[in-house]
Design a protein around this motif. Sequence first.
Motif, PDB file in Angstrom:
ATOM      1  N   HIS A 122       0.831  -1.194   0.000  1.00 13.15           N
ATOM      2  CA  HIS A 122       0.000   0.000   0.000  1.00 13.15           C
ATOM      3  C   HIS A 122       0.868   1.247   0.000  1.00 13.15           C
ATOM      4  O   HIS A 122       2.075   1.191   0.252  1.00 13.15           O
ATOM      5  CB  HIS A 122      -0.940  -0.004   1.209  1.00 13.15           C
ATOM      6  N   PHE A 145      -4.178   4.838   3.906  1.00 12.76           N
ATOM      7  CA  PHE A 145      -3.384   4.301   2.803  1.00 12.76           C
ATOM      8  C   PHE A 145      -4.279   4.056   1.597  1.00 12.76           C
ATOM      9  O   PHE A 145      -5.511   4.004   1.708  1.00 12.76           O
ATOM     10  CB  PHE A 145      -2.686   2.998   3.216  1.00 12.76           C
ATOM     11  N   VAL A 171      -4.340   1.413  -1.977  1.00 11.90           N
ATOM     12  CA  VAL A 171      -3.780   0.169  -2.500  1.00 11.90           C
ATOM     13  C   VAL A 171      -3.529   0.328  -3.997  1.00 11.90           C
ATOM     14  O   VAL A 171      -4.463   0.621  -4.759  1.00 11.90           O
ATOM     15  CB  VAL A 171      -4.741  -1.010  -2.253  1.00 11.90           C
ATOM     16  N   CYS A 200      -8.400   2.629   4.896  1.00  9.74           N
ATOM     17  CA  CYS A 200      -8.097   2.560   3.462  1.00  9.74           C
ATOM     18  C   CYS A 200      -8.890   3.624   2.713  1.00  9.74           C
ATOM     19  O   CYS A 200     -10.117   3.680   2.801  1.00  9.74           O
ATOM     20  CB  CYS A 200      -8.428   1.171   2.907  1.00  9.74           C
TER      21      CYS A 200
END
Length: 327
Positions: free
Chosen positions: A85, A92, A94, A129
Motif C-alpha cells: 500500500h 493508505f 492500494v 483505506c
Amino acid sequence: MAVTVTERGKMGKERLTKELEKAVFNWYLGGDDASLEPVFNCLREGLANEMEVLVPFAVPDGQEIKQLEDDVYALGEGTQVNFMHIDEGDRFIVPVFTSVAEMRKGENIAVTPIQLAVLLDIFQNRNECNGLVINPWGKNFLLSKKIQEMLEAYIPQSRIQVLQNGVLNVHADAIVNAANSSLLGGGGVDGAIHRAAGKALLEECRKLGGCETGEAKITGAYDIKSADYIIHTVGPVYSGKDEDAKQLASCYIKSLDLALANGCRSIAFPGISTGVYGYPLDEAADVSLDAIAAWLGSHPDVVMNIYLCCFKKDEYESYMRLLSEEE
C-alpha cells in the motif's frame, strides 16, 4: 495488512482491463471538464464480468506460490499475503495495475491477479483505506471510497465525449478515418492515419474495392497500437443540398454499426467532411450529434463510449455550443 485470498477470477480478462486503460487515458485527455461516465462504463462492465487486476504483494515465509510469468504469481486457495500500500498519513491506498506493461512503467514488483470486485470487498469496510489507485506509475485513476459509492449507483449507458484532440491521440477500440473513395490515403487525417498505421494498412485497403460516399469499411489498425480497428468512411463534398446531411449522417451511423458488429465498446471520430470537403463546422457538428443520438436511440441496450475528436479549437467550440443549447 494481512488478508487471505479465498477467491480468484478467471484468467483471460485482458480486454476488460484494456478498455479501462483506454477510458482512463481519454479521461486525462479531456482535462478538467472530462466526464467520469466512460470510465464508469468500463468499471461496471469489469465488475460484472470478473475483471482481474494485478496487485503488488508480499508473502510470509513458508507460503508457496506459483510463478505464472516474470513478476506475476498465482496465489493458492487460502494463501496468506500482505498487499502493498501507499501511505497517506494515517490512511493508505492500494495500488493496482491493469497490465504487466503498466506495472513495469515503474519499479518491478511481484504482483498477483485478483478480481477487482473481490479486492473492493476486502477493503470496503477498512476505514483506514482511502481506496485503490489504478496504474499509479502512469495516467492513474483514484478509485476512492467516494467514487466507489458513485459507481455503485451508476447505471451503464453510452456516453458522447467531446475531446479537443486529434483522433490519433485518443485510445479506442476503433478510430474512424475520414477517407476518400479510393481508401488509398490522402491528405489531412486520412494521410496521418495511413502514415501511422504503416504500409500494411494500404495493402488491406487495396483489397476493399473503394468505398461509396456515406458508407464505411473496417480494417485492422496495424502500427497504431492505441486502437484495434480503423473504420474508413467517406463523407460528402459540401454542396449545400439536403443530400449532404443524409450522407454525412450515414457516415456516423454506418461507422457505429461496424463498431458494434466487431465487438467494439469505444470509438473515436474525427470531424468528417469538415476539412477540404468544405462542410461548415456548425452544420457538421449538428448533423453528427443528431445521427449519433438517433443510433443510440435505436440501440438502447448498447453501452458505447463515443469520442468526438476536435483537431482545431473552432471544431470543439462548435460542439460545445450545440451541447450547451441542448442542456
